[in-house]
Enzyme design. Structure first.
Site, PDB file in Angstrom:
ATOM      1  N   SER A  19       0.819  -1.209   0.000  1.00  0.00           N
ATOM      2  CA  SER A  19       0.000   0.000   0.000  1.00  0.00           C
ATOM      3  C   SER A  19       0.854   1.261   0.000  1.00  0.00           C
ATOM      4  O   SER A  19       2.008   1.253   0.453  1.00  0.00           O
ATOM      5  CB  SER A  19      -0.909   0.000   1.237  1.00  0.00           C
ATOM      6  OG  SER A  19      -1.540   1.248   1.414  1.00  0.00           O
TER       7      SER A  19
ATOM      8  N   TYR B 289      -1.852  -0.724  10.377  1.00  0.00           N
ATOM      9  CA  TYR B 289      -1.842  -1.116   8.962  1.00  0.00           C
ATOM     10  C   TYR B 289      -0.652  -0.475   8.244  1.00  0.00           C
ATOM     11  O   TYR B 289       0.081  -1.134   7.509  1.00  0.00           O
ATOM     12  CB  TYR B 289      -3.157  -0.687   8.320  1.00  0.00           C
ATOM     13  CG  TYR B 289      -3.309  -1.020   6.855  1.00  0.00           C
ATOM     14  CD1 TYR B 289      -3.508  -2.334   6.438  1.00  0.00           C
ATOM     15  CD2 TYR B 289      -3.282  -0.027   5.888  1.00  0.00           C
ATOM     16  CE1 TYR B 289      -3.679  -2.645   5.096  1.00  0.00           C
ATOM     17  CE2 TYR B 289      -3.449  -0.318   4.546  1.00  0.00           C
ATOM     18  CZ  TYR B 289      -3.642  -1.627   4.153  1.00  0.00           C
ATOM     19  OH  TYR B 289      -3.803  -1.920   2.828  1.00  0.00           O
TER      20      TYR B 289
END
Length: 273
Positions: A139, A152
Protein backbone atom coordinates in the site's frame (compact mmCIF):
# COMPACT_ATOMS: atom_id res chain seq x y z
CA UNK A 1 10.28 -6.57 -20.29
CA UNK A 2 9.36 -9.60 -18.21
CA UNK A 3 7.44 -11.95 -20.49
CA UNK A 4 4.67 -13.79 -18.63
CA UNK A 5 4.06 -16.24 -21.47
CA UNK A 6 4.39 -19.82 -20.24
CA UNK A 7 5.13 -18.77 -16.66
CA UNK A 8 3.88 -20.51 -13.51
CA UNK A 9 2.39 -17.95 -11.14
CA UNK A 10 1.56 -18.43 -7.46
CA UNK A 11 -0.74 -15.78 -5.94
CA UNK A 12 -1.15 -15.69 -2.16
CA UNK A 13 -4.31 -13.65 -1.62
CA UNK A 14 -8.08 -13.86 -1.53
CA UNK A 15 -10.20 -14.53 -4.61
CA UNK A 16 -11.75 -11.08 -4.65
CA UNK A 17 -10.97 -7.40 -5.08
CA UNK A 18 -7.55 -6.49 -6.47
CA UNK A 19 -6.36 -10.11 -6.37
CA UNK A 20 -9.21 -11.39 -8.53
CA UNK A 21 -8.88 -8.54 -10.99
CA UNK A 22 -5.12 -9.09 -11.19
CA UNK A 23 -5.65 -12.79 -11.87
CA UNK A 24 -8.05 -11.86 -14.69
CA UNK A 25 -5.33 -9.81 -16.34
CA UNK A 26 -2.74 -12.55 -15.76
CA UNK A 27 -5.03 -15.03 -17.51
CA UNK A 28 -4.80 -12.92 -20.67
CA UNK A 29 -0.99 -13.18 -20.68
CA UNK A 30 -0.78 -16.86 -21.73
CA UNK A 31 0.61 -18.06 -18.40
CA UNK A 32 0.94 -21.84 -18.05
CA UNK A 33 -0.26 -22.34 -14.47
CA UNK A 34 -1.93 -20.20 -11.83
CA UNK A 35 -2.01 -21.24 -8.18
CA UNK A 36 -4.25 -19.28 -5.82
CA UNK A 37 -3.67 -19.72 -2.09
CA UNK A 38 -6.14 -18.35 0.45
CA UNK A 39 -8.15 -19.34 3.50
CA UNK A 40 -11.52 -19.37 1.70
CA UNK A 41 -12.23 -20.90 -1.70
CA UNK A 42 -14.31 -19.00 -4.26
CA UNK A 43 -15.46 -21.53 -6.92
CA UNK A 44 -17.34 -18.86 -8.89
CA UNK A 45 -14.21 -16.75 -9.20
CA UNK A 46 -12.12 -19.76 -10.24
CA UNK A 47 -14.67 -20.64 -12.93
CA UNK A 48 -14.66 -17.06 -14.16
CA UNK A 49 -10.88 -17.10 -14.44
CA UNK A 50 -10.83 -20.46 -16.22
CA UNK A 51 -13.28 -19.18 -18.84
CA UNK A 52 -10.79 -16.47 -19.82
CA UNK A 53 -8.09 -18.97 -20.80
CA UNK A 54 -9.20 -22.64 -20.67
CA UNK A 55 -5.71 -23.91 -21.53
CA UNK A 56 -4.15 -22.36 -18.41
CA UNK A 57 -4.17 -24.75 -15.44
CA UNK A 58 -5.63 -23.22 -12.29
CA UNK A 59 -5.11 -24.69 -8.83
CA UNK A 60 -6.53 -23.61 -5.48
CA UNK A 61 -5.17 -24.48 -2.06
CA UNK A 62 -6.67 -23.49 1.27
CA UNK A 63 -3.88 -21.50 2.89
CA UNK A 64 -3.48 -19.66 6.17
CA UNK A 65 -0.78 -17.02 5.65
CA UNK A 66 -0.33 -16.78 9.43
CA UNK A 67 0.64 -20.44 9.88
CA UNK A 68 4.07 -21.35 11.25
CA UNK A 69 6.92 -21.57 8.75
CA UNK A 70 7.42 -25.26 9.55
CA UNK A 71 3.83 -25.94 8.45
CA UNK A 72 4.33 -23.84 5.32
CA UNK A 73 7.24 -26.06 4.28
CA UNK A 74 5.09 -29.20 4.36
CA UNK A 75 2.34 -27.33 2.59
CA UNK A 76 4.51 -26.12 -0.30
CA UNK A 77 6.03 -29.55 -0.75
CA UNK A 78 2.53 -30.60 -1.84
CA UNK A 79 1.96 -27.45 -3.89
CA UNK A 80 5.12 -28.04 -5.89
CA UNK A 81 3.92 -31.49 -6.96
CA UNK A 82 1.30 -29.73 -9.10
CA UNK A 83 3.23 -26.56 -9.93
CA UNK A 84 6.60 -28.18 -10.79
CA UNK A 85 8.25 -24.79 -10.29
CA UNK A 86 7.27 -21.20 -9.52
CA UNK A 87 8.34 -18.37 -11.82
CA UNK A 88 6.39 -15.61 -10.10
CA UNK A 89 5.27 -15.43 -6.46
CA UNK A 90 2.77 -12.66 -5.72
CA UNK A 91 2.10 -11.84 -2.08
CA UNK A 92 -1.19 -9.99 -1.78
CA UNK A 93 -2.81 -11.10 1.48
CA UNK A 94 -3.88 -8.01 3.40
CA UNK A 95 -5.84 -7.01 6.50
CA UNK A 96 -6.71 -3.59 7.90
CA UNK A 97 -8.03 -4.06 11.42
CA UNK A 98 -6.74 -1.43 13.82
CA UNK A 99 -8.52 -3.19 16.70
CA UNK A 100 -6.51 -6.36 16.11
CA UNK A 101 -2.87 -5.41 15.77
CA UNK A 102 -1.54 -8.97 15.96
CA UNK A 103 -3.67 -10.22 13.07
CA UNK A 104 -2.88 -7.14 10.99
CA UNK A 105 0.88 -7.54 11.43
CA UNK A 106 0.79 -11.33 11.03
CA UNK A 107 -1.23 -11.17 7.83
CA UNK A 108 0.44 -8.22 6.14
CA UNK A 109 4.04 -8.66 7.23
CA UNK A 110 5.00 -11.78 9.19
CA UNK A 111 3.01 -14.11 6.95
CA UNK A 112 4.44 -12.54 3.83
CA UNK A 113 8.01 -12.89 5.11
CA UNK A 114 7.46 -16.52 6.12
CA UNK A 115 5.93 -17.27 2.73
CA UNK A 116 8.94 -15.77 0.95
CA UNK A 117 11.37 -17.68 3.16
CA UNK A 118 9.48 -20.91 2.48
CA UNK A 119 9.11 -20.50 -1.29
CA UNK A 120 12.56 -19.08 -2.07
CA UNK A 121 14.38 -22.46 -2.06
CA UNK A 122 11.95 -23.68 -4.75
CA UNK A 123 12.83 -20.62 -6.87
CA UNK A 124 16.54 -20.24 -6.05
CA UNK A 125 18.60 -21.17 -9.11
CA UNK A 126 21.33 -22.52 -6.81
CA UNK A 127 18.84 -24.86 -5.10
CA UNK A 128 15.58 -26.28 -6.49
CA UNK A 129 14.56 -23.55 -8.93
CA UNK A 130 15.66 -21.51 -11.90
CA UNK A 131 15.28 -17.97 -10.58
CA UNK A 132 12.17 -15.86 -10.89
CA UNK A 133 10.30 -12.91 -9.47
CA UNK A 134 8.68 -12.11 -6.13
CA UNK A 135 6.06 -9.35 -6.18
CA UNK A 136 4.84 -7.90 -2.89
CA UNK A 137 1.54 -6.09 -3.38
CA UNK A 138 1.36 -3.49 -0.63
CA UNK A 139 0.00 0.00 0.00
CA UNK A 140 0.94 3.64 -0.47
CA UNK A 141 0.72 3.97 3.33
CA UNK A 142 3.88 1.87 3.39
CA UNK A 143 5.65 4.84 1.82
CA UNK A 144 3.96 7.68 3.70
CA UNK A 145 2.38 7.33 7.14
CA UNK A 146 -1.35 7.11 7.72
CA UNK A 147 -2.67 9.12 10.68
CA UNK A 148 -5.68 6.83 11.11
CA UNK A 149 -4.52 3.34 10.08
CA UNK A 150 -1.39 3.27 12.23
CA UNK A 151 -0.97 -0.51 12.61
CA UNK A 152 -1.84 -1.12 8.96
CA UNK A 153 0.66 1.54 7.87
CA UNK A 154 3.38 0.10 10.11
CA UNK A 155 2.89 -3.35 8.58
CA UNK A 156 3.10 -1.92 5.07
CA UNK A 157 6.27 0.02 5.90
CA UNK A 158 7.67 -3.34 6.98
CA UNK A 159 6.80 -4.84 3.59
CA UNK A 160 8.80 -2.12 1.83
CA UNK A 161 11.78 -2.59 4.15
CA UNK A 162 11.72 -6.36 3.65
CA UNK A 163 11.38 -6.01 -0.12
CA UNK A 164 14.33 -3.65 -0.43
CA UNK A 165 16.46 -5.80 1.87
CA UNK A 166 15.69 -9.05 0.03
CA UNK A 167 16.38 -7.35 -3.31
CA UNK A 168 19.97 -6.58 -2.33
CA UNK A 169 22.52 -7.79 -4.93
CA UNK A 170 24.03 -9.91 -2.15
CA UNK A 171 21.09 -12.27 -2.72
CA UNK A 172 19.99 -11.56 -6.28
CA UNK A 173 23.37 -12.27 -7.87
CA UNK A 174 23.34 -15.73 -6.30
CA UNK A 175 19.71 -16.89 -6.28
CA UNK A 176 18.45 -15.18 -9.45
CA UNK A 177 15.19 -14.19 -7.76
CA UNK A 178 14.24 -10.55 -8.31
CA UNK A 179 12.10 -8.86 -5.66
CA UNK A 180 9.84 -5.86 -6.19
CA UNK A 181 6.77 -4.20 -4.68
CA UNK A 182 3.69 -2.44 -5.95
CA UNK A 183 2.11 0.10 -3.59
CA UNK A 184 -1.58 0.42 -4.34
CA UNK A 185 -3.58 3.54 -3.65
CA UNK A 186 -7.03 3.20 -2.08
CA UNK A 187 -9.70 1.44 -4.11
CA UNK A 188 -13.45 1.81 -3.93
CA UNK A 189 -13.70 -1.70 -2.52
CA UNK A 190 -11.27 -0.86 0.30
CA UNK A 191 -13.01 2.33 1.48
CA UNK A 192 -16.45 0.67 1.35
CA UNK A 193 -15.45 -1.67 4.19
CA UNK A 194 -16.22 -1.10 7.85
CA UNK A 195 -12.97 0.51 8.92
CA UNK A 196 -11.89 1.75 12.34
CA UNK A 197 -9.21 4.30 13.15
CA UNK A 198 -6.36 3.36 15.48
CA UNK A 199 -7.53 6.12 17.86
CA UNK A 200 -11.08 7.44 18.05
CA UNK A 201 -9.91 10.94 17.10
CA UNK A 202 -9.37 9.69 13.56
CA UNK A 203 -12.76 8.03 13.06
CA UNK A 204 -14.46 11.04 11.42
CA UNK A 205 -11.69 11.02 8.80
CA UNK A 206 -12.17 7.28 8.24
CA UNK A 207 -15.92 7.75 7.79
CA UNK A 208 -15.36 10.44 5.17
CA UNK A 209 -13.17 8.07 3.17
CA UNK A 210 -16.32 6.39 1.86
CA UNK A 211 -17.01 9.34 -0.40
CA UNK A 212 -13.40 10.02 -1.37
CA UNK A 213 -12.41 9.63 -5.05
CA UNK A 214 -10.67 6.27 -5.43
CA UNK A 215 -9.46 4.09 -8.27
CA UNK A 216 -11.26 0.90 -9.23
CA UNK A 217 -9.75 -2.48 -8.42
CA UNK A 218 -9.82 -3.26 -12.16
CA UNK A 219 -7.60 -0.32 -13.10
CA UNK A 220 -5.26 -0.98 -10.18
CA UNK A 221 -4.90 -4.63 -11.23
CA UNK A 222 -3.97 -3.69 -14.78
CA UNK A 223 -1.19 -1.49 -13.44
CA UNK A 224 0.05 -4.24 -11.11
CA UNK A 225 0.52 -6.55 -14.09
CA UNK A 226 2.09 -3.71 -16.07
CA UNK A 227 4.61 -3.26 -13.24
CA UNK A 228 5.34 -7.00 -13.30
CA UNK A 229 6.03 -6.83 -17.02
CA UNK A 230 8.46 -3.97 -16.32
CA UNK A 231 10.06 -5.99 -13.53
CA UNK A 232 13.53 -5.12 -12.37
CA UNK A 233 15.08 -6.21 -9.11
CA UNK A 234 14.49 -3.77 -6.26
CA UNK A 235 11.92 -1.58 -7.99
CA UNK A 236 9.05 -0.09 -6.01
CA UNK A 237 5.98 1.13 -7.89
CA UNK A 238 2.91 3.20 -7.01
CA UNK A 239 -0.37 2.14 -8.63
CA UNK A 240 -2.82 4.92 -7.86
CA UNK A 241 -5.41 7.14 -9.54
CA UNK A 242 -5.31 5.00 -12.65
CA UNK A 243 -1.58 5.46 -13.19
CA UNK A 244 1.71 3.71 -12.50
CA UNK A 245 4.70 5.57 -11.11
CA UNK A 246 8.21 4.36 -10.26
CA UNK A 247 9.30 5.35 -6.75
CA UNK A 248 12.58 7.22 -6.46
CA UNK A 249 14.25 5.43 -3.58
CA UNK A 250 16.22 7.43 -1.08
CA UNK A 251 18.92 6.26 1.31
CA UNK A 252 19.00 8.13 4.61
CA UNK A 253 21.71 6.08 6.27
CA UNK A 254 24.80 5.36 4.21
CA UNK A 255 26.69 2.32 5.35
CA UNK A 256 30.37 2.99 5.86
CA UNK A 257 32.23 2.32 2.61
CA UNK A 258 34.59 -0.09 4.31
CA UNK A 259 31.74 -2.23 5.65
CA UNK A 260 29.83 -2.08 2.36
CA UNK A 261 32.89 -3.19 0.41
CA UNK A 262 33.50 -5.95 2.93
CA UNK A 263 30.00 -7.32 2.48
CA UNK A 264 30.28 -7.53 -1.29
CA UNK A 265 33.93 -8.59 -1.63
CA UNK A 266 34.95 -12.22 -2.36
CA UNK A 267 35.83 -14.46 0.58
CA UNK A 268 39.42 -14.79 -0.61
CA UNK A 269 40.02 -11.05 -0.22
CA UNK A 270 38.60 -11.11 3.32
CA UNK A 271 40.92 -13.95 4.30
CA UNK A 272 43.91 -11.96 2.97
CA UNK A 273 42.94 -9.10 5.23
Amino acid sequence: MFDLTGKNVCYVADCGGIALETCKVLMTKNIAKLAILHSVENPQAIAQLQSIKPSTQIFFWTYDVTMAREDMKQYFDEVMVQMDYIDVLINGATLCDERNINDTINTNLTGMMNTCATVLPYMDKAQLGKGGLIVNVTSVVGLDPSPVFCAYSASKFGVIGFTRSLADPLYYTQNGVAVMAVCCGPTKMFVDRELTAFLSYGQPFVDRLRTAPCQSATICAKNIVKAIECAENGRIWIADKGGLELVKLHWYWHMADQLLNYMHSPEEEKEDD
